[in-house]
Enzyme design. Sequence first.
Site, PDB file in Angstrom:
ATOM      1  CG  ASP A 126      -2.169   0.920   0.942  1.00 35.22           C
ATOM      2  OD1 ASP A 126      -2.119   1.748   0.001  1.00 35.22           O
ATOM      3  OD2 ASP A 126      -3.157   0.824   1.700  1.00 35.22           O
TER       4      ASP A 126
HETATM    5  C1  BGC Z   1      -5.086   3.279   0.078  1.00 32.08           C
HETATM    6  C2  BGC Z   1      -5.192   2.266  -1.035  1.00 32.08           C
HETATM    7  C3  BGC Z   1      -5.104   2.952  -2.368  1.00 32.08           C
HETATM    8  C4  BGC Z   1      -3.805   3.733  -2.433  1.00 32.08           C
HETATM    9  C5  BGC Z   1      -3.598   4.452  -3.747  1.00 32.08           C
HETATM   10  C6  BGC Z   1      -3.889   4.187  -0.083  1.00 32.08           C
HETATM   11  O1  BGC Z   1      -3.967   5.249   0.797  1.00 32.08           O
HETATM   12  O2  BGC Z   1      -5.038   2.631   1.328  1.00 32.08           O
HETATM   13  O3  BGC Z   1      -6.394   1.554  -0.918  1.00 32.08           O
HETATM   14  O4  BGC Z   1      -5.191   2.023  -3.396  1.00 32.08           O
HETATM   15  O5  BGC Z   1      -3.811   4.703  -1.389  1.00 32.08           O
HETATM   16  O6  BGC Z   1      -4.481   5.490  -3.889  1.00 32.08           O
END
Ligand code: BGC
Length: 801
Positions: A292
């Site tokens: 993530d």
């Molecule tokens: C989130 C993810 C997301 C990523 C990209 C993160 O803050 O937890 O679910 O895909 O950002 O936007």
Amino acid sequence: MSDFKPQLKIVTMAVAVAISGLMIGCNDNSSEKATVKDDAYYKSLAEQLVSQMSISEKLDIVSGPGMDFTTFANNTPINLVSDASGVAGYINGVKNDKLDIPAAKLADGPAGLRINGTRDGDSGTYYATAWPIGSLLASTWDTALIEEVGKATGEEVKEYGVDILLAPGMNIQRNPLNGRNFEYYSEDPVVTGKIGAAMVEGVESNGVGTTIKHFFGNNSETNRNYINDIGEPRTFREIYLRGFQIAVDEAQPWAVMTSYNKVNGTYVNQRKDAVTNILRDEWGFNGLVMSDWFAGNVMGDSESAAAQLNAGNDLIEPGGQKTNLQASMDAGSLTEAQVTQNAVHILTQVQKSPSYNRYAFSNNPDLNAHATLARKAGAEGMVLLKNSAALPIANSKTVATFGVNQINTYKGGTGSGDVHAAYTVTIAKGLANRFTVNSDLQDYYTTYFATNKVEHAGSFGGASTYSCDEALVTGNTELSTLLTTAVQNNDVAVISIGRQAGEGADRTNAKGDYLLSDQETDMITAVADAFHAQDKKVVVVLNVNGVIDTTAWADKADAILLAYMGGQDTGNAVADVLSGDVNPSGKLAQTFPASYADVPSSTSFAGVDNDTDGTPDDTYYNEGIYVGYRYYTTFEKAVSYPFGFGLSYTTFGYSNAAVTENSLSKGAKGSVTLTATITNTGSVAGKEAAQVYVSAPEVKLKKPVIELKAFAKTSKLDAGAVEKLTFNIPAKILASFDQANNQWIVEPGTYKAYVSPSSNVTDTTLVTFTVDKEIVVSNTTAGALALADGVDAASVTTISK
Ligand code: BGC
């Protein structure tokens, strides 16, 4: 998209040499059809690609380009052939005299493709469809419909030039206050896994990828980047991992995103037991694993990125970790062989992508067709919680609409799960499109909202959102007068209650959030008293992110429709259900408890603050496997609306439940099959989601009194029509996790099965089947996910039978 176009000179060689066994005459179209283009095929090519790369190029592949913190924009990726403004990140490409691998584009998310709707200096629009939130989609219990939604979503991914969707979100709704529950499907892993698999299949049918996320245990937002989940391996295996396991098993997604949190002391993305042993070795996952965004303390720990690669987390997002990775290689904590393996995993998937294959995207997906489907899915997943002869509302009736949420309607949640859609149909508008409404009331709320709204800056590049305290009726001369007139002139009242939520914060068990605000209570009471005094009905529509309290006020409403957040056509979908144009068939995929205090994790959520710095550090999974209905049914806690529950405008009879096949004597490969007959016993056409709950014998292991093992939905049955449903339960779905022996087992004895309209099986006739001797479904990695040294299991799992 052309199925396969070699991107480099060596591919021809690779085809001829490395995979000659797979490929028969690659220049001949007819025989190309005979080629098995599976992950083994692409892996073989990926190995060839990576063997041509310098270590520097390999490090570029495993770490995305990173982000510029002055502008919070992505750095430019290597060899970006075409961009899509607003994507969340990239996989770097390679460009040299031998290789020409374009960068791949990654974009959120669970309610639809999140890219910018407009672009600087460009008069075109790039809006995507805002689909209903995950919780609503799961409440359809309709895997065929979800696959259709996925197919349409994937078309937008492909036609806007994106390669991999960062969805679906598959965390378990452990506690109603998780701020991101709206993105997720269910408190149950079988629902989560089956709905997730259908979404993956649908999206990927376009030749673009999906990323099931957040693997695993990201079940709260408070201090989400550092929180440590403390739980027993069985808890994680049976509840929090199982949905992912089902999706991998059934749909083999291109990618998995690891979560922010730690589990038993170590970041998930640095746990080799989770990412390599369980995900790849035990489950057979072939895809790429990405972190993530900024997860695993990459900003605070220069060895974090290397630890992630070593664990099998192949891709660091958004990246910018090349220098740290090079330093780890120099220090000997990361080997080139490891980086090569990570890069191969990534390029195995990248080769399938539209960018790699130079797909000429149109920027013109079929948004009109998708809008129709989004409205349909919205109406199919809304759950009718209560109906005392109030619904459907006949065409001839006039409707008085109350509540500021009818104007401030939420299409979805905020954060990365938001979508830049072309429009949102409010509940006021949707009802006005369908019924004769009291326009004075709608005008009042429009003005009231414009005057009293509070703006909240958009997150993740999203538009601003607004909150607005509800208008008091008591003491408010203007609204009280409008109410009096409405009671005289209109036939029915529809009250809208809204709740927004989003990434980065959890909800609270407080008025205005889990509980109604005083103003909302005042409104419901005043409207209900006035309409009931004239024998007129009151309907409450919940445009909410997830569970809210209903106990305190449900008796004042004649009907309650849980509309969740229905996407861009929320208002129209609500009208479809209230009018009876669509007969509701949604059922709860999460329990509505009688009170927040009844939630088994109510005292452990969102963790304990060990260092008293104001944020929780550890979350103890005290309830173990007793999450959601597993807890309420086993410990006999009354709930407001049980898991699996939802009303219809017709009624259904269940009959002839039978076990038609039991091949469990075959062991791990065996299964049990049940059938049941569903009859529409009412007077209008409708659909029914039937569920199979199993009560398993307890030999070595204690178990929840019932667990969902299969479900199916009928087609639309006319009044009096009958459909026979078939449910197959493989041994691996029946199995429980025996952590003492590191095995998934099916215990011997007599199993009771209930084919039931909900998790309340008290009136359901049971059928039985037997298992003669213990089945070991699979042996698993010894010691995986174990509690940290010195932590005693009995002190962790405090809720048990
Ligand atoms: C989130 C993810 C997301 C990523 C990209 C993160 O803050 O937890 O679910 O895909 O950002 O936007």
